[in-house]
Scaffold this motif. Structure first.
Motif, PDB file in Angstrom:
ATOM      1  N   ASN A  42      -6.005 -12.415   2.049  1.00 55.34           N
ATOM      2  CA  ASN A  42      -6.594 -11.589   3.109  1.00 55.34           C
ATOM      3  C   ASN A  42      -6.313 -10.146   2.709  1.00 55.34           C
ATOM      4  O   ASN A  42      -5.311  -9.575   3.090  1.00 55.34           O
TER       5      ASN A  42
ATOM      6  N   LEU B  75       0.861  -6.095   8.547  1.00 59.52           N
ATOM      7  CA  LEU B  75      -0.215  -6.415   9.498  1.00 59.52           C
ATOM      8  C   LEU B  75       0.199  -7.598  10.384  1.00 59.52           C
ATOM      9  O   LEU B  75       0.890  -8.507   9.925  1.00 59.52           O
TER      10      LEU B  75
ATOM     11  N   PRO C 149      -0.493 -11.025  11.874  1.00 63.97           N
ATOM     12  CA  PRO C 149      -1.411 -12.127  11.528  1.00 63.97           C
ATOM     13  C   PRO C 149      -2.450 -12.342  12.624  1.00 63.97           C
ATOM     14  O   PRO C 149      -2.142 -12.292  13.812  1.00 63.97           O
TER      15      PRO C 149
ATOM     16  N   THR D 289       3.901  -6.564  -6.717  1.00 58.75           N
ATOM     17  CA  THR D 289       2.982  -6.193  -7.793  1.00 58.75           C
ATOM     18  C   THR D 289       1.636  -5.791  -7.202  1.00 58.75           C
ATOM     19  O   THR D 289       1.357  -6.017  -6.021  1.00 58.75           O
ATOM     20  N   ASP D 290       0.806  -5.192  -8.052  1.00 61.24           N
ATOM     21  CA  ASP D 290      -0.555  -4.818  -7.672  1.00 61.24           C
ATOM     22  C   ASP D 290      -1.440  -6.066  -7.836  1.00 61.24           C
ATOM     23  O   ASP D 290      -1.619  -6.553  -8.971  1.00 61.24           O
ATOM     24  N   LEU D 291      -1.918  -6.608  -6.735  1.00 64.48           N
ATOM     25  CA  LEU D 291      -2.747  -7.825  -6.725  1.00 64.48           C
ATOM     26  C   LEU D 291      -2.111  -8.940  -7.560  1.00 64.48           C
ATOM     27  O   LEU D 291      -1.092  -9.493  -7.144  1.00 64.48           O
TER      28      LEU D 291
ATOM     29  N   ARG E 182     -11.636  -5.699  -7.185  1.00 64.28           N
ATOM     30  CA  ARG E 182     -10.573  -5.856  -8.197  1.00 64.28           C
ATOM     31  C   ARG E 182      -9.951  -7.247  -8.096  1.00 64.28           C
ATOM     32  O   ARG E 182      -9.618  -7.878  -9.089  1.00 64.28           O
TER      33      ARG E 182
ATOM     34  N   CYS F 295       2.560 -14.835   6.172  1.00 63.70           N
ATOM     35  CA  CYS F 295       2.106 -15.904   7.075  1.00 63.70           C
ATOM     36  C   CYS F 295       1.306 -16.988   6.348  1.00 63.70           C
ATOM     37  O   CYS F 295       1.484 -18.183   6.612  1.00 63.70           O
TER      38      CYS F 295
ATOM     39  N   CYS G 280      -1.615 -10.189  -1.470  1.00 67.78           N
ATOM     40  CA  CYS G 280      -1.580  -9.320  -0.284  1.00 67.78           C
ATOM     41  C   CYS G 280      -0.923 -10.072   0.884  1.00 67.78           C
ATOM     42  O   CYS G 280      -1.502 -10.197   1.960  1.00 67.78           O
ATOM     43  N   THR G 281       0.276 -10.535   0.686  1.00 69.52           N
ATOM     44  CA  THR G 281       0.883 -11.512   1.594  1.00 69.52           C
ATOM     45  C   THR G 281       1.329 -10.939   2.938  1.00 69.52           C
ATOM     46  O   THR G 281       1.429 -11.664   3.926  1.00 69.52           O
ATOM     47  N   GLY G 282       1.618  -9.636   3.029  1.00 72.25           N
ATOM     48  CA  GLY G 282       2.025  -9.048   4.322  1.00 72.25           C
ATOM     49  C   GLY G 282       3.253  -9.738   4.887  1.00 72.25           C
ATOM     50  O   GLY G 282       4.293  -9.806   4.220  1.00 72.25           O
TER      51      GLY G 282
ATOM     52  N   LEU H  45       2.108  -5.116  -2.582  1.00 75.97           N
ATOM     53  CA  LEU H  45       2.563  -3.831  -3.133  1.00 75.97           C
ATOM     54  C   LEU H  45       3.733  -3.284  -2.335  1.00 75.97           C
ATOM     55  O   LEU H  45       4.544  -2.539  -2.854  1.00 75.97           O
ATOM     56  N   SER H  46       3.802  -3.633  -1.058  1.00 78.49           N
ATOM     57  CA  SER H  46       4.745  -2.988  -0.146  1.00 78.49           C
ATOM     58  C   SER H  46       6.102  -3.692  -0.140  1.00 78.49           C
ATOM     59  O   SER H  46       6.196  -4.870   0.237  1.00 78.49           O
TER      60      SER H  46
ATOM     61  N   PRO I 283      -6.926  -5.888   2.137  1.00 82.05           N
ATOM     62  CA  PRO I 283      -7.429  -4.803   2.995  1.00 82.05           C
ATOM     63  C   PRO I 283      -8.924  -4.655   2.761  1.00 82.05           C
ATOM     64  O   PRO I 283      -9.359  -4.572   1.612  1.00 82.05           O
TER      65      PRO I 283
ATOM     66  N   LEU J 158      -1.966   0.784   4.450  1.00 80.40           N
ATOM     67  CA  LEU J 158      -2.114   0.039   3.192  1.00 80.40           C
ATOM     68  C   LEU J 158      -2.676  -1.366   3.435  1.00 80.40           C
ATOM     69  O   LEU J 158      -3.318  -1.950   2.568  1.00 80.40           O
ATOM     70  N   ALA J 159      -2.436  -1.894   4.635  1.00 79.87           N
ATOM     71  CA  ALA J 159      -2.907  -3.245   4.954  1.00 79.87           C
ATOM     72  C   ALA J 159      -4.375  -3.253   5.378  1.00 79.87           C
ATOM     73  O   ALA J 159      -5.004  -4.305   5.423  1.00 79.87           O
TER      74      ALA J 159
HETATM   75  C1  LIG Z   1      -4.796  -7.290   5.469  1.00 76.18           C
HETATM   76  S1  LIG Z   1      -3.077  -7.320   5.086  1.00 76.18           S
HETATM   77  C2  LIG Z   1      -2.859  -9.079   5.003  1.00 76.18           C
HETATM   78  C3  LIG Z   1      -1.485  -9.536   5.337  1.00 76.18           C
HETATM   79  C4  LIG Z   1      -1.358 -11.054   5.503  1.00 76.18           C
HETATM   80  N1  LIG Z   1      -1.760 -11.763   4.303  1.00 76.18           N
HETATM   81  C5  LIG Z   1      -2.158 -11.539   6.695  1.00 76.18           C
HETATM   82  O1  LIG Z   1      -3.175 -12.216   6.479  1.00 76.18           O
HETATM   83  O2  LIG Z   1      -1.781 -11.258   7.839  1.00 76.18           O
HETATM   84  C6  LIG Z   1      -3.135  -6.773   3.411  1.00 76.18           C
HETATM   85  C7  LIG Z   1      -1.801  -6.661   2.664  1.00 76.18           C
HETATM   86  O3  LIG Z   1      -2.146  -6.247   1.340  1.00 76.18           O
HETATM   87  C8  LIG Z   1      -1.147  -5.385   0.819  1.00 76.18           C
HETATM   88  N2  LIG Z   1      -1.792  -4.652  -0.278  1.00 76.18           N
HETATM   89  C9  LIG Z   1      -2.641  -3.611  -0.202  1.00 76.18           C
HETATM   90  N3  LIG Z   1      -3.057  -3.255  -1.436  1.00 76.18           N
HETATM   91  C10 LIG Z   1      -2.459  -4.121  -2.302  1.00 76.18           C
HETATM   92  C11 LIG Z   1      -2.497  -4.270  -3.713  1.00 76.18           C
HETATM   93  N4  LIG Z   1      -3.244  -3.474  -4.492  1.00 76.18           N
HETATM   94  N5  LIG Z   1      -1.750  -5.247  -4.275  1.00 76.18           N
HETATM   95  C12 LIG Z   1      -0.993  -6.067  -3.507  1.00 76.18           C
HETATM   96  N6  LIG Z   1      -0.918  -5.968  -2.159  1.00 76.18           N
HETATM   97  C13 LIG Z   1      -1.639  -5.002  -1.560  1.00 76.18           C
HETATM   98  C14 LIG Z   1      -0.697  -4.587   2.025  1.00 76.18           C
HETATM   99  O4  LIG Z   1       0.593  -4.085   1.836  1.00 76.18           O
HETATM  100  C15 LIG Z   1      -0.794  -5.644   3.144  1.00 76.18           C
HETATM  101  O5  LIG Z   1       0.462  -6.259   3.317  1.00 76.18           O
END
Ligand SMILES: C[S@@+](CC[C@H](N)C(=O)[O-])C[C@H]1O[C@@H](n2cnc3c(N)ncnc32)[C@H](O)[C@@H]1O
Length: 288
Positions: free
Chosen positions: A191, A96, A98, A174-176, A228, A131, A126-128, A150-151, A193, A214-215
């Motif tokens: 931040n 995503l 920022p 990892t997942d969350l 979750r 940023c 969910c670091t993307g 996750l990605s 999804p 996914l974001a």
């Molecule tokens: C809204 S974006 C936020 C990216 C960044 N933190 C920002 O603020 O610009 C959400 C991120 O969550 C990741 N994501 C989605 N589901 C997830 C999960 N279950 N565990 C970890 N990361 C996840 C996506 O791959 C995406 O990079």
């Protein structure tokens, strides 16, 4: 000027017309952004170069950018970067872009960490692009930054950003917060999804067709990941630790309900974005 030779002013005017004809929003600012990138200056600095004739390589790069912008690809992906908290963040379709409202979240996290002595442990979930983690690592270098996603593509981009900024962040796929030990983190910041699945299809084309699903996709009600995450944050946070999360502009009530009713959190604040909409929820982990 010889016929057929275009200076920057002519190039910008032609680019703007092409984008407007293609129905692209905010054509003038996007064109200016590309020019600033190619000239290595700020948006205002472009004005100083209008009379200059760009090198053939710059004209070629400008044309290539126009072709991408005509498809409604976000300008940040086209130029490969954006500004976040005053620093350059590399951007591409793996993560995503920022957003300014996320700077409010970073501001809340920074204020909390400044008052926290020692080496606070922070998890950016969910670091993307990384940023949030990178901005916090820069501002509070004594903190220990963990960042999960996750990605694998997003994590590779986030590592690239941390390297470019010279900051230390531990990136984890990892997942969350899976795999993070119980009561081991002082601040969970995220931040996640949060767009409802059906609403994803109604997002502007520039978001819907280019930014990773996914974001964006927060499940049928947009709150699936948030619910979750709240549970997981309660598990990993120390007593008195903080949870800070960006939410959608219509999710304040739902987010507060999730935080108050099912988990050991005490609401601290709801902070608004620059448009005055509540976008950041912060809560304290109560004593165990
Ligand atoms: C809204 S974006 C936020 C990216 C960044 N933190 C920002 O603020 O610009 C959400 C991120 O969550 C990741 N994501 C989605 N589901 C997830 C999960 N279950 N565990 C970890 N990361 C996840 C996506 O791959 C995406 O990079």
């Amino acid at each position: 000027m010889p016929e057929g030779v275009r200076n920057w002013e002519a190039l910008l005017a032609q680019g703007r017309t092409r984008l407007e004809q293609a129905g692209i929003d905010e054509a003038p600012i996007k064109i200016r952004w590309v020019a600033a990138h190619l000239l290595g200056c700020g948006l205002l600095g472009v004005l100083r170069h209008l009379a200059e004739v760009p090198a053939p390589g710059a004209v070629h790069a400008f044309e290539a950018a126009l072709v991408r912008l005509e498809t409604d690809e976000p300008v940040q992906y086209v130029i490969g970067e954006t500004d976040f908290m005053g620093v350059r963040i590399h951007c591409d379709a793996r993560a995503l872009i920022p957003r300014p409202e996320t700077e409010v979240l970073v501001g809340c996290a920074e204020a909390f960490l400044r008052d926290r002595p020692g080496t606070p442990v922070v998890a950016d979930v969910c670091t993307g692009t990384g940023c949030i983690a990178c901005a916090l690592a820069q501002r509070i270098p004594r903190a220990r930054l963990l960042a999960t996603d996750l990605s694998p593509g997003a994590l590779a981009l986030a590592r690239q950003n941390a390297r470019a900024l010279g900051v230390s962040v531990e990136f984890i796929q990892t997942d969350l917060l899976d795999g993070i030990a119980e009561a081991s983190v002082d601040l969970v910041v995220s931040n996640p999804p949060y767009v409802a699945t059906a609403a994803c299809g109604r997002l502007p084309r520039t978001v819907r067709d280019f930014e990773p699903r996914l974001a964006l996709d927060g499940g049928s009600d947009g709150l699936r990941v948030i619910s979750r995450l709240v549970e997981e944050a309660a598990r990993v946070l120390t007593s008195g630790g903080r949870f800070m999360m960006e939410i959608g502009d219509d999710q304040a009530d739902a987010a507060l309900e999730i935080l108050c009713t099912t988990t050991p959190f005490k609401i601290q604040t709801l902070r608004s974005d620059f448009a005055g909409r509540a976008r950041v929820a912060t809560a304290e982990r109560t004593k165990r």
